[in-house]
Enzyme design. Sequence first.
Site, PDB file in Angstrom:
ATOM      1  N   ASN A  10       0.862  -1.187   0.000  1.00 14.32           N
ATOM      2  CA  ASN A  10       0.000   0.000   0.000  1.00 14.32           C
ATOM      3  C   ASN A  10       0.899   1.238   0.000  1.00 14.32           C
ATOM      4  O   ASN A  10       1.506   1.561   1.003  1.00 14.32           O
ATOM      5  CB  ASN A  10      -0.896  -0.028   1.252  1.00 14.32           C
ATOM      6  CG  ASN A  10      -1.731   1.225   1.397  1.00 14.32           C
ATOM      7  OD1 ASN A  10      -1.844   2.026   0.467  1.00 14.32           O
ATOM      8  ND2 ASN A  10      -2.322   1.403   2.569  1.00 14.32           N
ATOM      9  N   TRP A  11       0.962   1.886  -1.146  1.00 12.13           N
ATOM     10  CA  TRP A  11       1.870   3.044  -1.275  1.00 12.13           C
ATOM     11  C   TRP A  11       1.340   4.274  -0.556  1.00 12.13           C
ATOM     12  O   TRP A  11       2.044   5.275  -0.443  1.00 12.13           O
ATOM     13  CB  TRP A  11       2.079   3.385  -2.753  1.00 12.13           C
ATOM     14  CG  TRP A  11       2.746   2.328  -3.577  1.00 12.13           C
ATOM     15  CD1 TRP A  11       3.162   1.080  -3.164  1.00 12.13           C
ATOM     16  CD2 TRP A  11       3.095   2.416  -4.965  1.00 12.13           C
ATOM     17  NE1 TRP A  11       3.725   0.396  -4.210  1.00 12.13           N
ATOM     18  CE2 TRP A  11       3.701   1.195  -5.332  1.00 12.13           C
ATOM     19  CE3 TRP A  11       2.935   3.412  -5.941  1.00 12.13           C
ATOM     20  CZ2 TRP A  11       4.156   0.942  -6.620  1.00 12.13           C
ATOM     21  CZ3 TRP A  11       3.392   3.158  -7.224  1.00 12.13           C
ATOM     22  CH2 TRP A  11       4.001   1.940  -7.558  1.00 12.13           C
ATOM     23  N   LYS A  12       0.073   4.251  -0.172  1.00 14.09           N
ATOM     24  CA  LYS A  12      -0.574   5.426   0.434  1.00 14.09           C
ATOM     25  C   LYS A  12      -0.415   6.620  -0.520  1.00 14.09           C
ATOM     26  O   LYS A  12      -0.385   6.414  -1.736  1.00 14.09           O
ATOM     27  CB  LYS A  12      -0.024   5.663   1.838  1.00 14.09           C
ATOM     28  CG  LYS A  12      -0.116   4.374   2.683  1.00 14.09           C
ATOM     29  CD  LYS A  12       0.136   4.528   4.147  1.00 14.09           C
ATOM     30  CE  LYS A  12      -0.021   3.169   4.812  1.00 14.09           C
ATOM     31  NZ  LYS A  12       0.113   3.207   6.270  1.00 14.09           N
ATOM     32  N   HIS A 102      -9.220   1.111   5.783  1.00 17.22           N
ATOM     33  CA  HIS A 102      -7.883   1.330   6.358  1.00 17.22           C
ATOM     34  C   HIS A 102      -8.020   2.300   7.538  1.00 17.22           C
ATOM     35  O   HIS A 102      -8.833   3.231   7.494  1.00 17.22           O
ATOM     36  CB  HIS A 102      -6.935   1.894   5.299  1.00 17.22           C
ATOM     37  CG  HIS A 102      -5.516   1.874   5.751  1.00 17.22           C
ATOM     38  ND1 HIS A 102      -5.001   2.811   6.615  1.00 17.22           N
ATOM     39  CD2 HIS A 102      -4.508   0.999   5.505  1.00 17.22           C
ATOM     40  CE1 HIS A 102      -3.729   2.521   6.868  1.00 17.22           C
ATOM     41  NE2 HIS A 102      -3.409   1.427   6.208  1.00 17.22           N
ATOM     42  N   GLU A 104      -6.382   4.755   8.391  1.00 21.14           N
ATOM     43  CA  GLU A 104      -6.208   6.167   8.023  1.00 21.14           C
ATOM     44  C   GLU A 104      -7.504   6.732   7.441  1.00 21.14           C
ATOM     45  O   GLU A 104      -7.815   7.911   7.629  1.00 21.14           O
ATOM     46  CB  GLU A 104      -5.027   6.314   7.054  1.00 21.14           C
ATOM     47  CG  GLU A 104      -3.700   6.106   7.793  1.00 21.14           C
ATOM     48  CD  GLU A 104      -2.601   5.471   6.965  1.00 21.14           C
ATOM     49  OE1 GLU A 104      -2.684   5.489   5.725  1.00 21.14           O
ATOM     50  OE2 GLU A 104      -1.643   4.947   7.578  1.00 21.14           O
ATOM     51  N   GLU A 174      -4.578  -4.869  11.191  1.00 26.39           N
ATOM     52  CA  GLU A 174      -3.520  -3.871  11.372  1.00 26.39           C
ATOM     53  C   GLU A 174      -3.733  -3.147  12.696  1.00 26.39           C
ATOM     54  O   GLU A 174      -4.563  -2.225  12.767  1.00 26.39           O
ATOM     55  CB  GLU A 174      -3.572  -2.835  10.249  1.00 26.39           C
ATOM     56  CG  GLU A 174      -3.348  -3.393   8.880  1.00 26.39           C
ATOM     57  CD  GLU A 174      -2.855  -2.308   7.929  1.00 26.39           C
ATOM     58  OE1 GLU A 174      -1.835  -2.557   7.281  1.00 26.39           O
ATOM     59  OE2 GLU A 174      -3.467  -1.231   7.867  1.00 26.39           O
ATOM     60  N   GLY A 180       3.375   2.380  10.717  1.00 27.70           N
ATOM     61  CA  GLY A 180       4.316   3.458  10.446  1.00 27.70           C
ATOM     62  C   GLY A 180       5.125   3.895  11.651  1.00 27.70           C
ATOM     63  O   GLY A 180       5.792   4.923  11.634  1.00 27.70           O
ATOM     64  N   SER A 220       4.299  -2.048  10.188  1.00 26.80           N
ATOM     65  CA  SER A 220       5.766  -2.074  10.274  1.00 26.80           C
ATOM     66  C   SER A 220       6.367  -3.414   9.841  1.00 26.80           C
ATOM     67  O   SER A 220       7.372  -3.869  10.401  1.00 26.80           O
ATOM     68  CB  SER A 220       6.230  -1.695  11.692  1.00 26.80           C
ATOM     69  OG  SER A 220       5.823  -0.375  12.000  1.00 26.80           O
ATOM     70  N   GLY A 241       3.178  -0.976   4.230  1.00 32.80           N
ATOM     71  CA  GLY A 241       3.178   0.444   3.883  1.00 32.80           C
ATOM     72  C   GLY A 241       4.565   0.887   3.452  1.00 32.80           C
ATOM     73  O   GLY A 241       5.006   0.638   2.326  1.00 32.80           O
TER      74      GLY A 241
END
Length: 257
Positions: A10-12, A102, A104, A174, A180, A220, A241
Amino acid sequence: MARKPIMAGNWKMNLNHVEATGLVQKLAWTLADKEYDGSSVDCVVIPPFTDLRTVQTLIEGDRFPIQLGAQNVSEHDSGAYTGEVSAGMLAKLGVRYVVVGHSERRQYHNETDVLVNAKAAKILAAGMAPIICCGEGLEIRQEGRHVEYTLEQIRGCLKGLDPEQVASLVIAYEPVWAIGTGEVATPGDAQEVCGAIRQEVARLYDQATADAVRIQYGGSVKAFNVAEIMAQPDVDGALVGGASLKAEEFAAIVLFA
Ligand SMILES: O=C[C@H](O)COP(=O)(O)O
């Protein structure tokens, strides 16, 4: 039952379409050097919307054994929803997986289990697989309520889906405190919740559905810690990520075995 591992990057909100080309080419070459052909592990890249067409063209043109995912989708089919992208549009671009729920998006865009459930249904109807994210924040973990909290999310997100649909989708556990932060959950922490999710799917549906659904751990994950996480019986892959933005690091994760 043997489930095919799935490693998804997932490149975000990172990398424009030019940078995306460089990363996917480098990833494909690194995987090819190690004779990866996609048969034993699924490798998925999940770029921002603006990169999808470029990455699709590259993957299909060069026949890279890499699959395409998207980071979000609308719960609507079409119409006056400015700024939204439909499941049908993504499917037409060769997208196979779509991340929903997600943490976020739950945090910054108020996404609820009800909305995640509606989006998952649209993704499945368009012939793609949702990657349904769940997981607790630090406070809930410290209170020891992480399993019940996560299972409540799962019940909400899967509502109304039939066994065949659930068997085909991916669940990503997650823990928010591990995203992160460099703070990776222990393999035992990952197994505890992933195992509980599988048991809950068996309780809600049946054992065959629970045996088929793929459950990822995310938070992570790096090349150095992926193997011990993947050694857990109920962990079938990783949602990655930061480490997915480096071709060699992500290739090493895909090639964990
Ligand atoms: O979707 C990916 C996760 O949020 C994990 O991100 P991370 O690997 O940078 O911790």
